[in-house]
Design a protein around this motif. Sequence first.
Motif, short mmCIF file in Angstrom:
data_model
loop_
_atom_site.label_atom_id
_atom_site.label_comp_id
_atom_site.label_asym_id
_atom_site.label_seq_id
_atom_site.Cartn_x
_atom_site.Cartn_y
_atom_site.Cartn_z
N LEU A 31 0.82 -1.21 0.00
CA LEU A 31 0.00 0.00 0.00
C LEU A 31 0.86 1.26 0.00
CD1 LEU A 31 -2.76 -0.93 2.62
CD2 LEU A 31 -3.01 -0.82 0.15
N ILE A 32 1.94 1.22 0.75
CA ILE A 32 2.77 2.40 0.95
C ILE A 32 3.71 2.66 -0.23
CG2 ILE A 32 4.57 3.41 2.41
CD1 ILE A 32 1.87 3.36 3.71
N ARG A 33 4.20 1.61 -0.83
CA ARG A 33 5.27 1.73 -1.80
C ARG A 33 4.97 2.69 -2.97
NH1 ARG A 33 8.06 -3.54 -4.55
NH2 ARG A 33 9.49 -2.48 -5.96
N PRO A 34 3.75 2.70 -3.54
CA PRO A 34 3.50 3.63 -4.67
C PRO A 34 3.62 5.10 -4.31
CG PRO A 34 1.84 1.89 -4.59
CD PRO A 34 2.61 1.81 -3.31
N PHE A 35 3.57 5.44 -3.00
CA PHE A 35 3.63 6.84 -2.59
C PHE A 35 5.04 7.30 -2.26
CE2 PHE A 35 -0.59 5.21 -1.47
CZ PHE A 35 -1.40 6.13 -2.12
N ASP A 115 20.47 11.02 -3.29
CA ASP A 115 19.05 10.80 -3.53
C ASP A 115 18.31 10.88 -2.21
OD1 ASP A 115 20.00 10.24 -6.05
OD2 ASP A 115 19.77 8.07 -5.87
N ARG A 116 17.06 11.32 -2.26
CA ARG A 116 16.26 11.37 -1.04
C ARG A 116 14.84 10.88 -1.33
NH1 ARG A 116 13.06 16.04 -0.62
NH2 ARG A 116 13.33 17.49 -2.36
N LEU A 117 14.23 10.35 -0.31
CA LEU A 117 12.86 9.85 -0.44
C LEU A 117 11.87 10.98 -0.22
CD1 LEU A 117 13.02 6.41 1.42
CD2 LEU A 117 12.76 6.79 -1.03
N ILE A 118 10.84 11.03 -1.03
CA ILE A 118 9.76 12.01 -0.87
C ILE A 118 8.43 11.28 -0.91
CG2 ILE A 118 11.08 13.90 -1.88
CD1 ILE A 118 9.55 13.44 -4.50
N TRP A 119 7.41 11.92 -0.38
CA TRP A 119 6.06 11.35 -0.38
C TRP A 119 5.22 12.07 -1.42
CZ3 TRP A 119 3.79 7.30 2.18
CH2 TRP A 119 2.39 7.21 2.08
N LYS A 120 4.56 11.29 -2.31
CA LYS A 120 3.65 11.87 -3.30
C LYS A 120 2.24 11.42 -2.98
CE LYS A 120 6.64 12.68 -7.29
NZ LYS A 120 6.77 12.54 -8.77
N TRP A 132 -0.58 11.92 9.20
CA TRP A 132 -1.88 12.32 8.65
C TRP A 132 -1.88 12.16 7.13
CZ3 TRP A 132 -3.57 15.72 4.99
CH2 TRP A 132 -4.94 15.96 4.95
N GLU A 133 -0.80 12.57 6.48
CA GLU A 133 -0.71 12.49 5.02
C GLU A 133 -0.75 11.03 4.57
OE1 GLU A 133 -0.86 13.91 1.34
OE2 GLU A 133 -0.62 15.29 3.04
N VAL A 134 -0.05 10.16 5.30
CA VAL A 134 -0.05 8.73 4.96
C VAL A 134 -1.45 8.17 5.09
CG1 VAL A 134 0.81 6.46 5.63
CG2 VAL A 134 2.36 8.42 5.61
N TRP A 135 -2.09 8.42 6.23
CA TRP A 135 -3.43 7.88 6.45
C TRP A 135 -4.42 8.41 5.43
CZ3 TRP A 135 -6.41 4.26 7.88
CH2 TRP A 135 -7.75 4.48 8.16
N ASN A 136 -4.33 9.67 5.11
CA ASN A 136 -5.27 10.28 4.17
C ASN A 136 -5.14 9.68 2.77
OD1 ASN A 136 -7.34 12.28 3.70
ND2 ASN A 136 -5.83 13.43 2.52
N ASN A 137 -3.97 9.14 2.45
CA ASN A 137 -3.75 8.56 1.13
C ASN A 137 -4.07 7.07 1.06
OD1 ASN A 137 -2.26 10.47 -1.00
ND2 ASN A 137 -1.61 11.08 1.04
#
Length: 327
Positions: A31-35, A115-120, A132-137
Amino acid sequence: MYKLKGRRFWEVPCRGRMTWGWRKLLAIRSLIRPFLWSSIGNGAQTNIWSDMWCDHCPLSSFISPRRISNAGFHLQSTVAELVSHSGEWSWPIAWYDLFPVLIYIQVSMFNDRQDRLIWKDLDGNSRHFSSWEVWNNIRHRENLVPWVNMVWFKHYIPRHSFHMWLVIRNKLKTQDRLSVWEAGSATNLNLMCCPLCCYDRDSRNHLFFECSFALEVWNNIKAWTAMESVNGTWADIMSWMTQNSNMQMPENIISRLVLSAASYFVWQERNNRLFSKNQRTAMVIAREIIQTVRLRMLTFQFKWRPGLRRLLEKWQIPSGNMEIDPG
């Protein structure tokens, strides 16, 4: 980003002894990986096959490990390793026929940063990482219900609104629902009756507020609301909620508070009578509802409007609570 023995959590196999927390993290990695995306700097920390670094990733979804190996690459190759000294991709020419999408992947422009990880988010926009951003997505989404603002609004009392949500969803363990579940023997089910009025089985519609006891409570409190014309049937209450849930007038907010408190205390009295010998009269419960709502109103600051002073006097709210809009 969390790592385990040098690997990101989505690269860790689910085997061996592991803590409960890590098992739960690994269970949701799909679930998390695509973001989670890699923002390319020097390209040395991003796996070219499994990480999300371009719109067509992960490349491993269409390029098999066998093809990767046969081409002389390894599964841990980074983006930087697949770019030649001439600034072009190093994958075989034949791959462009096998995987035409590779034609549209532009060579990354490297720099000296790591390189750095970002959340989309769901719309592909980069966001500041937060729980909150994780849960909302990742949360499951349903269509917006018309009564949402009737239950969850700025001045709600949490336990009352949560209970009101259960009432609207008809999730309370009322006797009519127990009979559907076939709980206990048929004899015990036949002996069930409403603990408040001792007539018929209780149900959502019966308790709010067709039961003679609950209706007495309702009749004692609705004069304090903007719902004086609403009788005690659940259908009429829901109709009022649907029409008025978006209004931010003080009378409307107070009505929502009173209704939620009424459902909460009626259900509380029902359970007290069912599981203990404690009993209160309808008048006592009505006074407790009004007092609870009044205490909540003491935290409000109202914007002045015609008729507001009369409303505050009715609820015995100090005039110092005026001037600021409660919505």
